[in-house]
Structure formats: C-alpha cells, structure tokens
Design an enzyme around this catalytic site. Structure first.
Site, PDB file in Angstrom:
ATOM      1  N   HIS A  26       0.822  -1.207   0.000  1.00  0.00           N
ATOM      2  CA  HIS A  26       0.000   0.000   0.000  1.00  0.00           C
ATOM      3  C   HIS A  26       0.861   1.264   0.000  1.00  0.00           C
ATOM      4  O   HIS A  26       1.613   1.508   0.936  1.00  0.00           O
ATOM      5  CB  HIS A  26      -0.878  -0.032   1.257  1.00  0.00           C
ATOM      6  CG  HIS A  26      -1.833   1.077   1.387  1.00  0.00           C
ATOM      7  ND1 HIS A  26      -1.963   1.801   2.544  1.00  0.00           N
ATOM      8  CD2 HIS A  26      -2.735   1.592   0.523  1.00  0.00           C
ATOM      9  CE1 HIS A  26      -2.908   2.711   2.398  1.00  0.00           C
ATOM     10  NE2 HIS A  26      -3.388   2.599   1.174  1.00  0.00           N
ATOM     11  N   HIS A  64      -1.024  11.253  -1.626  1.00  0.00           N
ATOM     12  CA  HIS A  64      -2.291  10.772  -1.084  1.00  0.00           C
ATOM     13  C   HIS A  64      -3.188  11.899  -0.612  1.00  0.00           C
ATOM     14  O   HIS A  64      -4.350  11.997  -0.991  1.00  0.00           O
ATOM     15  CB  HIS A  64      -2.058   9.797   0.069  1.00  0.00           C
ATOM     16  CG  HIS A  64      -3.342   9.352   0.711  1.00  0.00           C
ATOM     17  ND1 HIS A  64      -3.916  10.025   1.770  1.00  0.00           N
ATOM     18  CD2 HIS A  64      -4.183   8.325   0.424  1.00  0.00           C
ATOM     19  CE1 HIS A  64      -5.049   9.441   2.104  1.00  0.00           C
ATOM     20  NE2 HIS A  64      -5.230   8.398   1.309  1.00  0.00           N
TER      21      HIS A  64
END
Length: 298
Positions: free
Chosen positions: A47, A89
């Site tokens: 991730h 992100h």
C-alpha cells in the site's frame, strides 16, 4: 523540525485509500504470483509502496517493496496548479513534506495550489525518518518509469477526482505515453480505481479494456449496478463478512469475469487470516511481510 509523530503516520496509513487488482488465479504464472503465499491465498499488495518501512508514495517505498519481493504496488494521483500529475495521497502537502518550512505563507498547502516545480523542491522523506531525507514527490511520469524499471505492477488510484476535472483522460494519456496501455500491461499489470463511482465510470468509458475498481462497500442489493463498470468492489476489512465476499463473487464484472474483492488496510496477522478465510482475492497492507507470513500459515 518537521518530523511527524509515529502514531500520526500509522493512523494516516491505516485510514487511507484502498486498491484493486486482478485475482490471484489470474496472476498465476505472472510476476504478481510472487506476492501470494500459496495457491488460492490472497494476493498481498504493498500500500503506497512498503509504507510501514519507507515514506509513502516515494521511490524509496516502491523500491523497498521490490526488495521485499512484492510485485504489486499502489499509488495515489493528484494534480498540481500547472497541470502536472503527481504522486500524493493527501489533498495537502503538509503531512508528508516540509512544505510548511519551505513555503510558510502558503497555508493550507493544497497540492492544487502549487506548481510542479515548487513541489519538486520539497523533502518528502524526512517526515518519516532522517534516513530518507531528500526523497521527492514523484511526478506520475517519473513514477511510471520507476515502476517499469522495478518490473512491478501498478494499482493506480485517482485521488479526489472531483477536485481535478478531466484527470481521468489526462492520467490515461500519461499511461499511454509511458507504455502502460499496451496489451501486456492492460491485461496483467494495471488496474485503475477510485472512491468516486463517476470517475470509475469515466475510465471504463474511455478505455473499456482497462480493469477498474470501485472503492467502498455498496449494499449487496446495489452490487449489480456497480458490476456494470467495475471489475472489483473493494472494502475496508472492518466492513466485510464471508457472506459479503460470497455476494461479490456471485456476480460478473464488465469483462464477464467473476467480480473480485480486495480488502484494506490490514497490517496485522489476525485480521489477515480472518480476511483470507472470508475468501478475499487480495489484501492491501503497509506491512506486506507481516501479511504474507500470516496467510502462509493460514
């Protein structure tokens, strides 16, 4: 001066976006299979790279995943003020760079308020550890080149696409320019997803051959509607059950193959084993080594 507390980092990683990938069976015989512990085990995906061990969404993180033996990595894509796609992100640069020190008068430090050249000046590693001082925020083009060099596969997430009209078409253009929309990549090495159903639909309309995924936990009654444009339905591990996984697997996606589910973000052995027993197709994790070991034991 701008090192974040470890607890803050872990919390941000645990609560962040998911991703989607081809099934483990589809990956058999491909490099991706090295991320699976055994036949039928969930595929283990790093991730934002191996983000428990290196600063997320940087070259260091995907290189770390490569060195640990994980082929599949995930990223997040946003757009700068001057139209460059970058790997980030959060909608702001505050958490994972030294933007507050370099540009103290530019609060709230939104990605969309900075040019690519300004973002290129930022340190994206020291917040995580002094060891990673000097890591930069990659552009999408730079990132794709690194993933190719590492012989990795990519889960490409359009993050907050509602902030960036037309980002789907632009992202696909960069993927095409870097060789990622040829038959080999589309078939085995690329998935595009978003928390926005409209964004996923747009990608599917622009490139119906590309695997897509909707990130969330739709009601079982709504799954057939999502299956028209999504090959995967991916949900946080706290929201799923064996029955929910079964309901997903009972449907076929737009490519007439079984609908899939990857669950996120699992960083411990007990929850990895729990999800594997539900029959999920993949597990998204910041600690891929921990999850790999757990699903091996089963």
């Amino acid at each position: 001066m701008y090192t974040r507390a470890a607890a803050t980092t872990v919390a941000a990683l645990m609560g962040a976006g998911a991703l989607v990938l081809p099934t483990t069976s589809a990956a058999a015989g491909t490099p991706a299979a090295s991320s699976a512990a055994k036949p039928g085990a969930p595929l283990v995906v790093a991730h934002r790279g191996a983000s428990a061990y290196a600063p997320e969404n940087t070259f260091a993180a995907i290189d770390k995943a490569r060195d640990m033996g994980f082929t599949w990595v995930e990223n997040d894509v946003q757009r700068t003020k001057d139209g460059e796609l970058v790997i980030m992100h959060d909608a702001t640069l505050k958490r994972t760079t030294n933007v507050e020190q370099v540009f103290p008068d530019r609060a709230p430090w939104k990605v969309a308020d900075f040019t690519a050249a300004e973002i290129a000046k930022l340190d994206a590693g020291s917040w995580f550890s002094p060891k990673y001082a000097g890591q930069r925020v990659p552009t999408l083009k730079q990132y794709m080149q690194r993933v190719s060099r590492n012989k990795q596969s990519l889960v490409f997430e359009f993050k907050k696409p509602e902030l960036y009209p037309g980002i789907e078409k632009q992202g696909l253009r960069v993927l095409r320019q870097t060789g990622w929309l040829d038959k080999q990549h589309v078939k085995k090495k690329l998935v595009i997803q978003s928390f926005s159903a409209d964004s996923v639909k747009t990608v599917h309309e622009l490139r119906p051959d590309v695997k897509t995924g909707f990130l969330g936990t739709p009601a079982v009654a709504d799954l057939p509607r999502y299956a028209k444009f999504s090959d995967q339905i991916n949900a946080t591990h706290t929201s799923i059950s064996a029955d929910y996984v079964k309901a997903i697997h009972a449907l076929k996606g737009p490519h007439k193959k079984r609908l899939e589910i990857f669950t996120w973000t699992i960083n411990d052995a007990p929850n990895a084993v729990r999800a594997a027993r539900f029959g999920v197709d993949g597990i998204i994790t910041n600690t891929p080594d921990v999850v790999r070991k757990a699903v091996r034991k089963g």
